[in-house]
Scaffold this active site. Structure first.
Site, PDB file in Angstrom:
ATOM      1  N   GLY A 210      63.520  54.314 -37.588  1.00 50.70           N
ATOM      2  CA  GLY A 210      64.216  54.455 -38.900  1.00 50.70           C
ATOM      3  C   GLY A 210      63.471  55.249 -39.921  1.00 50.70           C
ATOM      4  N   GLU A 248      72.616  48.704 -50.029  1.00 48.35           N
ATOM      5  CA  GLU A 248      73.290  47.512 -50.005  1.00 48.35           C
ATOM      6  C   GLU A 248      72.318  46.354 -49.677  1.00 48.35           C
ATOM      7  OE1 GLU A 248      74.652  43.879 -49.601  1.00 48.35           O
ATOM      8  OE2 GLU A 248      75.774  44.570 -47.929  1.00 48.35           O
ATOM      9  N   CYS A 282      73.889  37.900 -48.227  1.00 52.14           N
ATOM     10  CA  CYS A 282      73.619  38.427 -49.517  1.00 52.14           C
ATOM     11  C   CYS A 282      74.383  38.151 -50.590  1.00 52.14           C
ATOM     12  CB  CYS A 282      73.133  39.957 -49.177  1.00 52.14           C
ATOM     13  SG  CYS A 282      74.786  40.850 -48.680  1.00 52.14           S
TER      14      CYS A 282
END
Length: 476
Positions: A210, A248, A282
């Site tokens: 990542g 997000e 979330c």
């Protein structure tokens, strides 16, 4: 019993390839610890391979016609449809979703395809403007989509579909905690016969794979759904190359009940909305903000609703919600409940430990605290578990103040029988997505947050435009 899966390859450049990485993770059922499979995680070298494939594909795909893009989206949707039942089964096993929630996530995936195809067919990529200049919207380039584990397939597609529609190429890096669902989605995309390098999937850890994707100079944009810490790490890695970062992240959803709301109807719905997917959403409405003089009524309704929920195996049709995702998530939720109890926050139902009938698995009790102090950790930190806080207000100004007393600003909710009052309150709440009286979800409405909940928007035309650059052409 399904045989364990062994995902030993990565999907790069339109083909399944052997990874350079050698790290292997075991994936176990959060419900009973059964071994579901193993996955090999890619490393920084695999990230470079995926970027090279996506960069090569971008040269031609960025010049594709609208008709070509619509055809690819249609093939992707058809391929998804063939594997949707298997994906739903695996969401139940790997994530612990109930059948109803897994099917709901498939519905959302279909909606992303259908909504984006409709938008793409009519989107004005080039516009003549008053003043004699032209605005042209062009694909931003190679996009990396980093997704979390709680809704893995939906998150991959809500990023990949608009990016591809915009003319970008995509590299998906799923959460290493849920690597198998991504492999199943890649199988579907392989069946869609996409241009090589258009869609790539690389499993890997955030710290190496990542990190390399976020920092890579040939990546033009990162779209991440994850934790605040994960979003910050990606932004820091991306900063030296000044690439676009769409985030997000977390939430601490306020749910304001105005005095004229139908409490008997909305309180039970609010409890269910908070605790769906064991609270691992979330956008969940985790703070129920109610008039002080109605607290006792609300508490009784909320406790009854929570005690009526059935916690159990995801494949049981009677189950309301299943387990938490893994041991780390279970320990975090238990720790925040313990902190709240030790801090004197009134426990109304639930609490520490597993339900009595579930001695194993990462199951948590439906838990409600109230009235909770607005500055208590349980009311300010994202728990990501089946925990509801009831807070009280004396007037609407105080309700709005409590709702905004958070570092987050993703989703908020208002319940009222008076549309004008509800909209007036919604206008004052600092959140990117405000829902009044629990309307149906739509893929056309933008979704995203303020403050530490991130930036940018997903879904609808706004989701498409995240992946576009704006060019001005002006001539004498």
């Amino acid at each position: 019993m399904n045989a364990p899966l062994y995902q030993d390859r990565l999907f790069i450049g339109g083909a399944w390839v052997n990874p350079h990485g050698r790290d292997i993770v075991e994936v176990r059922s959060p419900a009973d610890g059964t071994l579901l499979g193993r996955a090999v995680l890619g490393d920084a070298i695999d990230a470079d391979r995926a970027v090279a494939a996506a960069r090569q594909a971008f040269t031609s795909w960025s010049q594709s016609s609208i008709a070509e893009r619509l055809d690819v989206l249609a093939r992707m949707r058809a391929a998804f449809e063939t594997l949707a039942p298997a994906l739903e089964d695996h969401l139940m096993r790997e994530i612990g979703l109930t059948r109803m929630v897994a099917q709901g996530q498939s519905m959302m995936c279909r909606a992303h395809f259908d909504s984006m195809a409709e938008i793409l067919a009519r989107y004005p990529f080039a516009q003549k403007m008053p003043g004699g200049f032209e605005i042209v919207r062009e694909p931003i380039g190679v996009v990396v989509a980093i997704t979390s584990w709680n809704a893995p397939v939906n998150q991959m597609l809500c990023k990949a579909v608009p990016a591809i529609a915009a003319g970008c190429t995509v590299i998906v890096k799923p959460s290493e905690h849920a690597p198998l669902c991504g492999g199943l989605l890649a199988e579907a995309m392989a069946q869609a016969d996409l241009p090589p390098g258009l869609f790539n999937l690389v499993n890997g850890r955030g710290a190496d794979c990542g990190q390399r994707l976020a920092a890579h100079p040939d990546v033009d944009m990162i779209s991440i759904t994850g934790s605040v810490a994960g979003g910050a790490a990606v932004a820091a890695a991306a900063a030296p190359t000044i690439k676009r970062v769409h985030q997000e992240l977390g939430g601490k959803g306020a749910n304001i009940l105005l005095p004229e709301a139908d409490f008997a109807a909305v309180v039970p719905r609010s409890v269910v909305a908070c605790m769906m997917v064991a609270g691992q959403v979330c956008a969940a409405p985790t703070r129920l903000i109610v008039p002080a003089d109605r607290f006792e009524d609300v508490a009784a309704l909320a406790v009854a609703a929570a005690q009526g929920l059935v916690v159990g195996p995801p494949d049981d049709p009677a189950t309301s919600f299943g387990p938490l995702m893994n041991a780390a998530q279970f320990d975090r939720v238990q720790g925040l409940i313990r902190q709240a109890i030790d801090g004197g926050q009134p426990l109304l139902t639930g609490g520490l430990g597993r339900p009595d009938n579930l001695p194993t698995g990462y199951y948590a009790r439906p838990t409600i605290f109230g009235p909770v102090a607005p500055d208590a950790a349980i009311a300010t930190q994202e728990v990501f578990g089946p925990v509801l806080c009831i807070l009280t207000y004396r007037n609407v100004d105080e309700a709005v103040e409590i709702a905004n007393a958070t570092d987050f600003g993703l989703a908020a909710y208002v319940q009222s029988a008076d549309p004008a009052s509800a909209r007036a309150v919604a206008a004052r709440v600092r959140a990117g997505y405000v829902s009044i009286n629990f309307p149906p979800w739509t893929a056309a409405a933008p979704f995203g947050g303020y403050r530490r909940s991130g930036n940018g928007r997903q879904y609808g035309v706004w989701g498409l435009e995240e992946f576009l650059e704006t060019k001005t052409i002006i001539a004498s």
